[in-house]
Write an enzyme that holds these catalytic residues in place. Structure first.
Site, PDB file in Angstrom:
ATOM      1  N   ASP A 146      31.872  45.724  44.507  1.00 49.69           N
ATOM      2  CA  ASP A 146      33.116  45.073  44.100  1.00 49.69           C
ATOM      3  C   ASP A 146      34.212  46.117  43.895  1.00 49.69           C
ATOM      4  OD1 ASP A 146      34.903  43.075  42.613  1.00 49.69           O
ATOM      5  OD2 ASP A 146      33.089  41.899  42.909  1.00 49.69           O
ATOM      6  N   HIS A 180      38.440  42.641  38.777  1.00 52.12           N
ATOM      7  CA  HIS A 180      37.526  41.664  39.370  1.00 52.12           C
ATOM      8  C   HIS A 180      36.065  42.086  39.196  1.00 52.12           C
ATOM      9  CE1 HIS A 180      35.453  39.483  42.669  1.00 52.12           C
ATOM     10  NE2 HIS A 180      36.370  38.554  42.474  1.00 52.12           N
ATOM     11  N   SER A 371      33.538  33.765  43.498  1.00 48.39           N
ATOM     12  CA  SER A 371      33.116  35.095  43.046  1.00 48.39           C
ATOM     13  C   SER A 371      32.363  34.982  41.731  1.00 48.39           C
ATOM     14  CB  SER A 371      34.335  35.995  42.852  1.00 48.39           C
ATOM     15  OG  SER A 371      34.898  36.373  44.072  1.00 48.39           O
TER      16      SER A 371
END
Length: 561
Positions: A146, A180, A371
């Protein structure tokens, strides 16, 4: 009363007193071992010598006596006792002290989120549903490919085992400048509190990166899987499908990881509708189109713990996949408005401050998307692998097989259904009672697949043979016995369903790698045929229109070249 009567009474009283004394000594002897909480009893049974924090209830003077007697270190004073740090030998000696009634582990407590309750994770961690040992995903490594993970965040402190940077700009040494990756890792850590995170940064501050960086991260995880016990890789990223999965490097990487014994959880994508709100099909992104991947769509729990009101998130990408027509997603998990950790100074919290809560280093943020769903599934997979060693194929099948149907949604939206980790762990352990306690028991057809009897709320798993073969008896709600279900590594076969790696065949549907055929639709690589439309590479034909490469024909118009 005569003299003889007095003597007889004294003998009886004396005998009773003596008997009471014997009983008291016997009871005291039987209670010499202190009552231990289950975690401490397991430590003693395992002969663990590492120091452990325990809670002892005692008065001040009694406590000082115990501290002196066993050389324990007082870590925290309590009004009713103290927290002591004990080695394995000290714990064993203390447990046999007649002056100690009970000893408890100073175990962590966790706030219950909607997410963990909705998938049954909280009941897997501990309590009677967990069986002999609660499951936390302990010693399971989950690699997160990520934007990096903020290992300094209090919610992830000591959870990040290693942090590497595979981007072209490695000056940040894996630091999450976007937010994120930390959010994703926080969800995994929440669902599987015993698992450790392997942070493999492949995207930068703007949330984007190169496919080559992702591939490098995959290859590192595969190469070092034994060193860090990596059993799960989470990939909450993707790009549009541009080629067949057989040629797609990301799909190939997923297959390599799977062949190496690693389950890969992948976000389905957030292309379920247009900006105007029109539903879209075939919006799954790469590498969600990899057949070996556990591709996860997003569920909207409506911020409630019960599963009965769950609905599909409208943005969640639907299958089948472009080009190959692979049946995706495999299942769905909570993904809407999930709160998790973020670095306060990262791109996302700076850009959307209204979604941020918490102060300073303990900042958290509300985000939505597949996600988040993939991360929840990755944490659930770590719990399942803590229950029983499984191959990626077995774990994937079991998570699908025990999922719950999502009302109003079909296979191209929800796959096999809503993630139910409590049911999956129950089957993996051969514990039908664990799955019985979930809402899956209220679904007669699916519950029957798991071998449940509904006549008296009794559940029975007739046999469990290490995923070689499972035979169960179907006893639907009306108590009429049906034919059995056969489940092997590659097929589920029942009275109303045949499900293999390449085909799903029910009373109303045939779904293969190249075709979806229902009562109202035939969908192949080159054609979509419904009651109201035929759509091929060269023609669209509806009740009101015929449109080909050379002609448009409607009720009021004919248009040719």
């Amino acid at each position: 009363m005569t003299h003889s009567q007095r003597i007889q009474r004294l003998v009886m009283v004396g005998g009773l007193s003596f008997l009471q004394l014997l009983l008291a000594v016997s009871v005291e002897a039987g209670q010499r071992r202190a009552r231990l909480s289950r975690d401490l009893a397991e430590r003693l049974a395992a002969r663990a010598e590492a120091p452990v924090d325990v809670i002892v209830t005692a008065g001040e003077s009694e406590l000082e006596t115990l501290v002196t007697r066993y050389g324990a270190r007082v870590k925290k004073r309590l009004r009713t006792g103290a927290v002591l740090e004990l080695t394995g030998g000290q714990l064993s000696d203390l447990s046999e002290d007649a002056d100690v009634a009970a000893v408890s582990g100073d175990v962590p407590v966790r706030a219950m989120s909607v997410t963990t309750v909705a998938i049954g994770a909280d009941r897997v961690w501990g309590g009677p549903s967990a069986g002999a040992r609660g499951l936390t995903g302990r010693n399971i490594g989950v690699a997160v490919i990520d934007t990096g993970v903020d290992a300094r965040h209090p919610r992830l402190a000591s959870r990040v085992a290693v942090s590497l940077d595979f981007t072209d700009d490695t000056r940040g040494r894996g630091r999450d400048e976007n937010g994120h990756g930390t959010h994703v890792a926080g969800l995994i850590a929440e669902v599987a509190p015993g698992a450790h995170i392997v942070s493999l940064k492949a995207m930068g501050a703007d949330g984007s990166g190169q496919t080559s960086s992702v591939l490098a991260a995959f290859d590192w995880a595969i190469e070092h899987r034994r060193q860090w016990n990596i059993k799960v890789i989470n990939v909450s990223l993707g790009h549009p499908i541009l080629q067949t999965e057989k040629d797609d490097p990301l799909c190939q990487a997923v297959q390599r990881a799977t062949d190496a014994g690693i389950l890969v959880t992948v976000a389905a994508g957030n292309a379920g509708k247009t900006l105007e709100g029109t539903p879209i099909v075939s919006g799954v992104s790469s590498p969600g189109n990899a057949p070996a991947a556990l591709t996860v769509g997003a569920l909207n729990t409506l911020q409630t713990p019960q599963r009965s009101d769950d609905v599909m998130a409208t943005y969640s990408s639907r299958g089948p996949t472009m080009i190959d027509g692979v049946l995706k997603p495999e299942l769905v998990a909570p993904g809407n408005r999930l709160v998790s950790a973020v670095p306060r100074d990262a791109f996302l919290p700076r850009t959307y401050p209204e979604r941020v809560s918490g102060r300073g280093a303990d900042a958290q943020m509300e985000l939505s998307g597949t996600s988040m769903s993939a991360a929840v599934a990755a944490g659930a997979a770590a719990l399942l692998l803590d229950a029983r060693p499984l191959s990626p194929r077995e774990a994937k099948l079991l998570l699908q097989f025990t999922s719950s149907r999502v009302a109003g949604s079909g296979l191209i939206e929800a796959g096999a259904g809503s993630l139910n980790i409590l049911a999956a762990v129950g089957v993996a352990r051969g514990r039908a009672d664990m799955a019985e306690e979930t809402e899956i028991a209220n679904e007669p057809q699916r519950a029957s697949l798991l071998g449940y009897r509904h006549d008296a709320g009794i559940t029975t798993l007739l046999s469990f043979g290490g995923f070689a073969t499972i035979w169960t008896s179907l006893l639907p709600a009306d108590h009429a016995v049906s034919s059995p279900i056969h489940w092997s590594n590659s097929i589920v076969w029942g009275e109303a369903m045949v499900w293999t790696d390449a085909m799903v065949w029910t009373d109303t549907m045939v779904w293969t790698d190249a075709m979806v055929w229902t009562d109202a639709m035939v969908w192949t690589d080159a054609m979509v045929w419904t009651d109201a439309m035929v759509w091929t590479d060269a023609m669209v034909w509806t009740d009101a229109m015929v449109w080909t490469d050379a002609m448009v024909w409607t009720d009021s118009m004919v248009w040719t070249d």
